[in-house]
Design an enzyme around this catalytic site. Structure first.
Site, short mmCIF file in Angstrom:
data_model
loop_
_atom_site.label_atom_id
_atom_site.label_comp_id
_atom_site.label_asym_id
_atom_site.label_seq_id
_atom_site.Cartn_x
_atom_site.Cartn_y
_atom_site.Cartn_z
CD GLN A 257 -2.72 -0.82 0.09
OE1 GLN A 257 -3.44 0.11 -0.22
NE2 GLN A 257 -2.75 -1.90 -1.01
CG HIS A 260 -1.42 2.48 -3.79
ND1 HIS A 260 -1.77 2.08 -5.18
CD2 HIS A 260 -1.89 1.60 -3.39
CE1 HIS A 260 -2.35 1.35 -5.43
NE2 HIS A 260 -2.43 0.78 -4.16
CD GLU A 325 -8.29 1.99 0.35
OE1 GLU A 325 -8.75 2.03 -0.66
OE2 GLU A 325 -7.39 2.72 0.77
CG HIS A 326 -6.91 -2.11 1.72
ND1 HIS A 326 -6.48 -0.94 1.27
CD2 HIS A 326 -7.76 -2.53 0.60
CE1 HIS A 326 -6.73 -0.69 0.25
NE2 HIS A 326 -7.58 -1.71 -0.34
CG ASP A 359 -5.63 -3.79 -4.42
OD1 ASP A 359 -6.46 -3.40 -4.08
OD2 ASP A 359 -4.63 -3.17 -4.51
CG HIS A 418 -49.26 17.95 3.42
ND1 HIS A 418 -48.77 19.43 2.80
CD2 HIS A 418 -48.51 17.12 3.11
CE1 HIS A 418 -47.64 18.95 2.27
NE2 HIS A 418 -47.42 17.81 2.17
#
Length: 427
Positions: A257, A260, A325-326, A359, A418
């Site tokens: 990771q 990235h 996230e992971h 992934d 109404h």
């Protein structure tokens, strides 16, 4: 990477450091993107072409690739890639097929009918980066659930390579995923064109897919004009490991990771000081063999952390606070804890379920909530591409039974029109 001992305060300082990654949107970038959006809204294809020339250096000779042309790109990629992308598509399709919802209707003995109609969006746009960050896997992750949802038309936009030609692997993935048409354009101008529509590029209902800061800013600014998947932040991984974990695995997964982006975060929570030291040693050893060594080292230096916890209970509690996230559970009995993980985009159980498995291949979607938003957001899926509407049918007799309650509630809110809508039917 730093090693920190959890004490109820030190580990939460890590969370505050991670929050700094997002910060405020760059005002200069936001202003540039606003100008691009305004230009495309007012001048359509002419503006798209102008911005493409300005930012990319020129417009490719071929700007549109039709669906029947996409199949030809499968012949331009090697067999191993074709096999891998086809197998991945199968897994992704089978996983997301279970998410599909059906319309439903109930009919009561008193004649009342109620229900919900579920249908796919009419047209969806997928943004796919086309330069050095070219991700064929993202084509599958975005297009496959859209197809299952029943989206009528999937439009993909992607910038060409430096040679002016499309990336063959992205095109091959588009063919396998069932994309209907591809426009060779990128940047904020592509997002704006999808949102508003031009003479050539059709207007879509939703835009999904990753992109650079200009693309992300355009999506954020155009939300409301069009739906979007999410405003994604830097990638992140959190690993919870006990003494049974393999430090070489942990090091490799953390760096998977970190490569990235220099803003990516990689955090290890472990109950073992020995494992913490061994993992540090493995990172130092393995990073020298990786192409993105500089990015990895910067990411780990700024946003990497190894936190030694008193026990797994403390680690799990902090994992839920961080809402990563992971999340990898590299512990002896990972299934024991799956019910305890409340906040995570995707959970990887055991030593043989590394994050890259998700992934690329296993089936669950890799478009995941970041920056702690897993507390309230879900991964991209079939639900992301559907819309629902409810319907009601009442008979006169049943409305008569309900009228007093409805009138009471309407008048309690001061909405006399109404109430009158009910009263007028029973004068």
């Amino acid at each position: 990477m730093r090693v920190t001992k959890a004490n109820g305060k030190a580990e939460y300082a890590v969370v505050e450091n991670l929050k700094k990654r997002a910060g405020e949107a760059d005002e200069k970038i936001t202003e540039i993107v606003r100008t691009i959006i305004k230009g495309v809204k007012e001048n359509g294809d002419e503006a798209v072409r102008e911005y493409t020339v300005r930012f990319d250096g020129g417009v490719p000779k071929k700007t549109v690739i039709e669906k029947d042309e996409l199949q030809g790109y499968l012949e331009l990629v090697d067999e191993s890639f074709k096999t891998a992308i086809t197998n991945a598509q199968t897994n992704i399709y089978q996983f997301h097929l279970r998410q599909a919802q059906q319309s439903w209707m109930t009919t009561e003995e008193n004649g009342v009918i109620m229900g919900q109609r579920v249908r796919g969006l009419k047209r969806v746009g997928i943004y796919v980066p086309g330069g050095t960050a070219a991700y064929p896997s993202s084509v599958l992750m975005n297009a496959v659930p859209a197809k299952i949802a029943g989206v009528e038309e999937i439009i993909m936009v992607t910038p060409p390579g430096k040679d002016g030609n499309p990336n063959p692997k992205i095109m091959a993935a588009a063919a396998v995923a069932g994309v209907d048409k591809v426009f060779m354009v990128g940047g904020a101008q592509a997002v704006a064109a999808l949102a508003y529509g031009t003479e050539k590029i059709p207007k879509v209902d939703k835009i999904v897919g990753p992109g650079n800061i200009f693309v992300a800013t355009a999506k954020k600014l155009l939300y409301g004009v069009v739906d979007i998947d999410m405003v994604a932040g830097p990638s992140e991984i959190l690993i919870v490991a006990d003494k049974t974990a393999d430090p070489s695995f942990l090091a490799a997964d953390l760096m998977s990771q970190a490569e990235h982006d220099v803003l990516a975060s990689a955090i290890l929570l472990t109950t073992s000081s020995d494992l913490a030291r061994s993992t540090m040693h493995e990172i130092d050893r393995q990073v020298k063999m990786l192409e993105r060594e500089t990015i990895i080292e910067k990411s780990l230096e700024d946003y990497g952390e190894i936190i030694v916890c008193e026990d797994l209970e403390q680690a799990i509690q902090f994992a839920n606070e961080l809402a990563p996230e992971h999340l990898e559970l590299c512990v002896s009995e990972p299934l024991k804890y799956i019910g305890r993980i409340d906040n995570a985009g995707s959970v990887f159980l055991g030593n043989w379920s590394p994050e890259p498995l998700g992934d690329y291949y296993a089936g669950p979607n890799h478009v995941l909530p970041t920056s702690g938003t897993a507390r309230f957001f879900s991964p991209l899926g079939v639900d992301s591409f559907i819309k629902k509407s409810s319907f009601i049918y009442y008979t006169c007799a049943e409305l008569r039974k309900a009228k007093d309650d409805i009138i009471t509630l309407a008048e309690a809110e001061g909405l006399t029109a109404h109430a009158n809508s009910i009263k007028v039917r029973f004068k």
